[in-house]
Design a protein around this motif. Structure first.
Motif, PDB file in Angstrom:
ATOM      1  N   GLU A 194       0.793  -1.159  -0.035  1.00  0.00           N
ATOM      2  CA  GLU A 194      -0.072   0.023   0.165  1.00  0.00           C
ATOM      3  C   GLU A 194       0.755   1.193  -0.082  1.00  0.00           C
ATOM      4  O   GLU A 194       1.631   1.497   1.048  1.00  0.00           O
ATOM      5  N   ILE A 195       0.903   1.954  -1.213  1.00  0.00           N
ATOM      6  CA  ILE A 195       1.640   3.077  -1.286  1.00  0.00           C
ATOM      7  C   ILE A 195       0.704   4.411  -0.847  1.00  0.00           C
ATOM      8  O   ILE A 195      -0.130   4.659  -1.546  1.00  0.00           O
ATOM      9  N   SER A 196       1.399   5.269  -0.056  1.00  0.00           N
ATOM     10  CA  SER A 196       0.807   6.682   0.250  1.00  0.00           C
ATOM     11  C   SER A 196       1.726   7.832  -0.275  1.00  0.00           C
ATOM     12  O   SER A 196       2.855   7.650   0.173  1.00  0.00           O
ATOM     13  N   LEU A 197       1.054   8.670  -0.892  1.00  0.00           N
ATOM     14  CA  LEU A 197       1.719   9.756  -1.536  1.00  0.00           C
ATOM     15  C   LEU A 197       1.629  11.189  -0.660  1.00  0.00           C
ATOM     16  O   LEU A 197       0.394  11.465  -0.371  1.00  0.00           O
ATOM     17  N   ASN A 198       2.727  11.850  -0.227  1.00  0.00           N
ATOM     18  CA  ASN A 198       2.413  13.030   0.547  1.00  0.00           C
ATOM     19  C   ASN A 198       3.263  14.040  -0.333  1.00  0.00           C
ATOM     20  O   ASN A 198       4.193  14.024  -0.808  1.00  0.00           O
ATOM     21  N   ARG A 239      -2.658  10.112  -5.208  1.00  0.00           N
ATOM     22  CA  ARG A 239      -2.494   9.771  -3.668  1.00  0.00           C
ATOM     23  C   ARG A 239      -1.954   8.417  -3.335  1.00  0.00           C
ATOM     24  O   ARG A 239      -1.699   8.143  -2.364  1.00  0.00           O
ATOM     25  N   GLY A 240      -1.704   7.653  -4.470  1.00  0.00           N
ATOM     26  CA  GLY A 240      -0.996   6.233  -4.046  1.00  0.00           C
ATOM     27  C   GLY A 240      -2.198   5.109  -4.492  1.00  0.00           C
ATOM     28  O   GLY A 240      -3.079   5.327  -5.290  1.00  0.00           O
ATOM     29  N   GLU A 284      -2.689   0.387  -4.039  1.00  0.00           N
ATOM     30  CA  GLU A 284      -2.280  -0.797  -3.618  1.00  0.00           C
ATOM     31  C   GLU A 284      -1.757  -1.469  -4.811  1.00  0.00           C
ATOM     32  O   GLU A 284      -2.208  -1.457  -6.006  1.00  0.00           O
ATOM     33  N   SER A 328       2.855  -1.227   4.154  1.00  0.00           N
ATOM     34  CA  SER A 328       2.754   0.481   3.980  1.00  0.00           C
ATOM     35  C   SER A 328       3.812   1.155   3.557  1.00  0.00           C
ATOM     36  O   SER A 328       4.687   1.124   4.557  1.00  0.00           O
ATOM     37  N   ASP A 387       5.044   5.179   2.990  1.00  0.00           N
ATOM     38  CA  ASP A 387       4.809   6.497   2.988  1.00  0.00           C
ATOM     39  C   ASP A 387       6.003   7.117   1.875  1.00  0.00           C
ATOM     40  O   ASP A 387       7.231   7.293   2.442  1.00  0.00           O
ATOM     41  N   LYS A 446       7.369  10.348  -0.609  1.00  0.00           N
ATOM     42  CA  LYS A 446       7.376  11.868  -0.904  1.00  0.00           C
ATOM     43  C   LYS A 446       8.042  11.993  -2.154  1.00  0.00           C
ATOM     44  O   LYS A 446       9.630  11.732  -1.827  1.00  0.00           O
TER      45      LYS A 446
END
Length: 333
Positions: A36-40, A73-74, A76, A150, A152, A154
């Motif tokens: 799961e990739i989350s982009l800031n 925003r990323g 899966e 997970s 996170d 940037k």
């Protein structure tokens, strides 16, 4: 007859069961883990791109690469366990192209040549790059797990903005101005994280503002402040990492369709030309002015012949090649 049909159905059912078991065995042999990739984007940009592309490259050539397009925003991804090098970048650009994407070591962003402008000589230039945001990870281990990993991330902006204003005498004799910057990075090595120059000038538009010419342009971010040869480009020229000698080129196409050129060495002041963003009132910061020595001002000579009575401009004039040069050197402080 009925017995024959019954036997045939039994055989087909057995084959389907065996095939299903075989496929299940294959899936068990090649498990995948959830990532799961989350982009800031905080502090990176206020104008978000359309989305990003993420590529997992297996280390040492073991396995296959995993390639997917995600939202801004990323999202899966399913990745087989193993060791990977990873790149991520935004894909909704107009001028930027990607080549060498078969490996982490070779994937590269670049811009194409300026074909179709109708101005002689610009076909040897390349476009200024759009905004490009990049992340690269040299090694990332994905374990076999039922739990989702997970991450996170940037991304970093790898395109720099520049602007300048310079005073020029005789602009009333000018119909068109062609600008180029030579020595800045015209391509970017996404996997290794550095800009490179292949000695192709970057084209940009130049506008007249009273007795000055003003321009804004972009280039890929360099890695260092020293020029280091790295590799042979596709065009056969040697690409150099980062900034070497930087030269600002202005071609003035006059009312008689002749061309006069000025080349300004801006190596020592290139840092001062970087765009500083916006003022507190929201308006763009005025571009910094290039101060030339008193004896080295740029002046466009008056044409010897009157303008073309047919209204011909400089877009299709006889300006093949570089033409005469007026080299204007800036003192290095």
């Amino acid at each position: 007859m009925r017995n024959a049909r019954f036997i045939l159905l039994v055989l087909l059912s057995s084959l389907l069961v065996l095939n299903g078991c075989s496929r299940r065995d294959i899936l068990d042999d090649y498990p995948v883990s959830g990532v799961e990739i989350s982009l800031n984007w905080d502090g990176v940009t206020d104008k978000l791109p359309e989305g990003i592309r993420v590529i997992f490259y297996p280390k040492d050539g073991e396995g296959k690469k995993v390639d997917r397009y995600l939202s801004v925003r990323g999202g899966e991804m399913k990745v087989p366990p193993g060791r990977y090098s990873v790149v991520a970048y935004n894909y909704n650009t107009e001028s930027i192209r990607i080549r060498g994407e078969e490996s982490y070591e070779t994937i590269e962003a670049y811009t194409g040549n300026c074909n179709g402008l109708g101005i002689a000589g610009t076909e040897k230039m390349v476009w200024s790059p759009d905004s490009l945001y990049v992340l690269n990870i040299d090694e990332l281990k994905i374990d076999k797990s039922e739990e989702v990993l997970s991450l996170d991330w940037k991304l970093e902006s790898v395109v720099k903005k520049y602007s300048f204003a310079v005073e020029v005498k005789g602009l009333e004799y000018v119909t068109t101005i062609v600008g180029g910057i030579n020595g800045l990075s015209d391509c970017y090595h996404i996997g290794k994280g550095y800009g490179a120059s292949s000695s192709q000038p970057i084209y940009f538009e130049v506008k007249k503002d009273g007795n000055k010419v003003v321009a804004y342009f972009t280039a890929f971010k360099p890695e260092k402040e020293m020029s280091v040869p790295t590799r042979m480009s596709e065009s056969g020229s040697v690409a150099s990492r980062s900034v070497g000698n930087v030269q600002l080129i202005l071609r003035f196409i006059r009312t008689d369709n002749t061309m006069q050129e000025a080349a300004i060495d801006v190596t020592g002041i290139i840092g001062t030309l970087e765009d500083t963003g916006t003022r507190e009132d929201g308006k763009p910061t005025p571009p910094p002015e290039i101060e030339l020595p008193p004896d080295d001002k740029i002046e466009v000579e008056k044409p010897e012949t009157p303008p073309n009575p047919d209204g011909g401009g400089g877009m299709g004039g006889n300006v093949d090649g570089w033409g005469p040069e007026d080299n204007v050197e800036l003192p290095v402080t």
